[in-house]
Design a protein around this motif. Structure first.
Motif, PDB file in Angstrom:
ATOM      1  N   GLY A 189      -1.641  -3.490   3.896  1.00  0.00           N
ATOM      2  CA  GLY A 189      -2.632  -3.631   4.984  1.00  0.00           C
ATOM      3  C   GLY A 189      -2.033  -3.136   6.352  1.00  0.00           C
ATOM      4  O   GLY A 189      -1.273  -1.990   6.537  1.00  0.00           O
ATOM      5  N   LYS A 190      -2.140  -3.694   7.492  1.00  0.00           N
ATOM      6  CA  LYS A 190      -1.378  -3.585   8.750  1.00  0.00           C
ATOM      7  C   LYS A 190      -0.202  -4.008   9.111  1.00  0.00           C
ATOM      8  O   LYS A 190       0.534  -3.969  10.226  1.00  0.00           O
ATOM      9  CB  LYS A 190      -2.401  -3.970   9.870  1.00  0.00           C
ATOM     10  CG  LYS A 190      -3.678  -3.210  10.003  1.00  0.00           C
ATOM     11  CD  LYS A 190      -4.467  -3.548  11.356  1.00  0.00           C
ATOM     12  CE  LYS A 190      -5.544  -2.583  11.293  1.00  0.00           C
ATOM     13  NZ  LYS A 190      -6.912  -3.277  10.961  1.00  0.00           N
ATOM     14  N   LYS A 191       0.320  -4.731   8.188  1.00  0.00           N
ATOM     15  CA  LYS A 191       1.664  -5.385   8.066  1.00  0.00           C
ATOM     16  C   LYS A 191       2.799  -4.798   7.617  1.00  0.00           C
ATOM     17  O   LYS A 191       2.759  -4.168   6.322  1.00  0.00           O
ATOM     18  CB  LYS A 191       1.650  -6.976   7.481  1.00  0.00           C
ATOM     19  CG  LYS A 191       2.497  -7.837   8.005  1.00  0.00           C
ATOM     20  CD  LYS A 191       2.200  -9.157   8.172  1.00  0.00           C
ATOM     21  CE  LYS A 191       3.167  -9.894   8.659  1.00  0.00           C
ATOM     22  NZ  LYS A 191       2.670 -10.946   9.877  1.00  0.00           N
ATOM     23  N   ARG A 192       3.955  -4.518   8.334  1.00  0.00           N
ATOM     24  CA  ARG A 192       5.188  -3.873   7.762  1.00  0.00           C
ATOM     25  C   ARG A 192       5.925  -4.814   7.182  1.00  0.00           C
ATOM     26  O   ARG A 192       6.460  -5.812   8.251  1.00  0.00           O
ATOM     27  CB  ARG A 192       5.895  -3.017   8.870  1.00  0.00           C
ATOM     28  CG  ARG A 192       7.117  -2.064   8.310  1.00  0.00           C
ATOM     29  CD  ARG A 192       7.563  -1.173   9.275  1.00  0.00           C
ATOM     30  NE  ARG A 192       8.553  -0.328   8.754  1.00  0.00           N
ATOM     31  CZ  ARG A 192       9.672  -0.378   9.496  1.00  0.00           C
ATOM     32  NH1 ARG A 192      10.147  -1.001  10.375  1.00  0.00           N
ATOM     33  NH2 ARG A 192      10.707   0.559   8.963  1.00  0.00           N
ATOM     34  N   ALA A 233       0.010 -11.613   4.486  1.00  0.00           N
ATOM     35  CA  ALA A 233      -0.599 -10.069   5.218  1.00  0.00           C
ATOM     36  C   ALA A 233      -1.588 -10.704   6.092  1.00  0.00           C
ATOM     37  O   ALA A 233      -1.746  -9.975   7.075  1.00  0.00           O
ATOM     38  CB  ALA A 233      -1.357  -9.623   3.892  1.00  0.00           C
ATOM     39  N   TRP A 285       4.215  -1.092   3.942  1.00  0.00           N
ATOM     40  CA  TRP A 285       2.823  -1.582   4.458  1.00  0.00           C
ATOM     41  C   TRP A 285       2.234  -2.284   3.462  1.00  0.00           C
ATOM     42  O   TRP A 285       1.679  -1.877   2.347  1.00  0.00           O
ATOM     43  CB  TRP A 285       2.339  -0.315   5.147  1.00  0.00           C
ATOM     44  CG  TRP A 285       3.077   0.161   6.151  1.00  0.00           C
ATOM     45  CD1 TRP A 285       4.112   1.298   6.147  1.00  0.00           C
ATOM     46  CD2 TRP A 285       2.951  -0.219   7.832  1.00  0.00           C
ATOM     47  NE1 TRP A 285       4.471   1.455   7.520  1.00  0.00           N
ATOM     48  CE2 TRP A 285       3.908   0.623   8.321  1.00  0.00           C
ATOM     49  CE3 TRP A 285       2.471  -1.211   8.305  1.00  0.00           C
ATOM     50  CZ2 TRP A 285       4.130   0.553   9.862  1.00  0.00           C
ATOM     51  CZ3 TRP A 285       2.362  -1.305   9.743  1.00  0.00           C
ATOM     52  CH2 TRP A 285       3.400  -0.332  10.306  1.00  0.00           C
ATOM     53  N   ASP A 343       1.030  -1.119  -0.129  1.00  0.00           N
ATOM     54  CA  ASP A 343       0.022   0.052  -0.037  1.00  0.00           C
ATOM     55  C   ASP A 343       0.914   1.198   0.192  1.00  0.00           C
ATOM     56  O   ASP A 343       0.535   2.044  -0.542  1.00  0.00           O
ATOM     57  CB  ASP A 343      -0.952  -0.137   1.113  1.00  0.00           C
ATOM     58  CG  ASP A 343      -1.891  -1.301   1.137  1.00  0.00           C
ATOM     59  OD1 ASP A 343      -2.328  -1.422   0.048  1.00  0.00           O
ATOM     60  OD2 ASP A 343      -2.100  -1.877   2.351  1.00  0.00           O
TER      61      ASP A 343
END
Ligand code: R1P
Ligand code: URA
Length: 290
Positions: A67-70, A288, A65, A48
């Motif tokens: 979603g919420k994952k680095r 993810a 990133w 993203d």
């Protein structure tokens, strides 16, 4: 606690580690490794956002990133010798304090997933399919430079492997398993089996162009090998080094490969680029959510 000398842990003027040219802040704890430096952008184009882009020699790193994952994606180049550099430097970035040059008290376990290309050693694992390596079996020598051990089952498997392949006397193979917390997510849509890691693409993978081979039946012997319910699915040039060093350093590692060549049916993928893209999409979709 003793300090690690400047000659052993090399940190550049930017505060980044020598080969990767990445600082501790620039690395995520979920890491995708790819062999081909050109594949890094093919992975990060799905993020993203991308916050870090670094490049030094064959080591390109993008961190961003999904979603919420680095996630960081790092190219390793080809071969176990490059994995020695990449795994040690990734570990140093999270587990050594660069200011004091000492090992941290609380160690971080990374998630390391390889998205690679590979040759199949089984007729029923066709080109363009995906393999998740349950084990990395090394016929390179990298892990022998480190103190390491195998459990009784691994020792028995290696003994049978050496007898069957007749590699005895030339090489001392080693084996390490995939991180179980990652492997369990890669069942649907993935073949599973032992991934053999070779120290070369031609002779060490039984390819003949102009030179004769010392073990001309190597491919057949790898295909035929089995131990209990284990068989060899595929071979390439990085997995055993990732699994071996990853296990010693306490990281969870998994090697996912798209089959580009089937060495039994003698086929090569008609569109290996599409195969790689499909593996990246499927791999990222699962990563993810982990
Ligand atoms: C050989 O062509 C290279 O391709 C495979 C082998 O492991 C070796 O690195 O993987 P990558 O496509 O990830 O580089
Ligand atoms: N990578 C390898 O190392 N071998 C193959 O046959 C295909 C990709």
């Amino acid at each position: 606690m003793s300090q690690i000398a400047e000659s052993e842990l090399i940190i550049n003027a930017r505060g980044a580690i020598y080969h990767l040219d990445v600082t501790p802040e620039e690395l995520a704890t979920t890491i995708i490794t790819v062999g081909d430096p050109g594949r890094v952008k093919e992975v990060s184009k799905h993020f993203d956002s991308v916050e870090v882009k670094r490049e030094h020699r064959e080591f390109i790193t993008h961190t961003g990133w999904l979603g919420k994952k680095r996630i960081s994606v790092v190219s390793t180049g080809i071969g176990p010798d490059n994995i020695d550099i990449v795994l040690n430097e990734l570990d140093a970035l999270v587990n050594i304090d660069f200011a004091t040059r000492t090992i941290k008290n609380n160690l971080t376990s990374l998630q390391i997933l390889r998205f690679g290309t590979s040759g199949s050693l089984q007729q029923d694992i066709p080109v363009d399919s995906f393999v998740a390596g349950t084990h990395g079996l090394g016929i390179d020598n990298l892990l022998h430079y480190y103190r390491h051990d195998n459990n009784d089952e691994e020792k028995a498997l290696l003994q049978q492997f050496v007898a069957h392949t007749q590699l005895d006397g030339t090489f001392s193979p080693y084996i390490a398993s995939a991180g179980s917390s990652l492997l369990k997510h890669f069942v649907n849509g993935f073949h599973q089996g032992i991934t053999v890691t070779c120290p070369g693409f031609y002779g060490p993978q039984g390819r003949v162009l102009r030179l004769g081979l010392s073990n001309p039946r190597l491919i057949e012997r790898l295909t035929e090998f089995n131990y209990g319910h284990y068989r060899i699915s595929n071979f390439e040039m990085e997995t055993s080094a990732i699994y071996g060093l990853g296990r010693l350093l306490g990281h969870q590692c998994l090697s996912l490969n798209v089959i580009v060549a089937n060495r039994v049916s003698k086929q090569f993928s008609k569109d290996s680029g599409l195969g790689v893209e499909n593996l990246i999409r499927k791999g990222l979709e699962i990563v993810a959510g982990i």
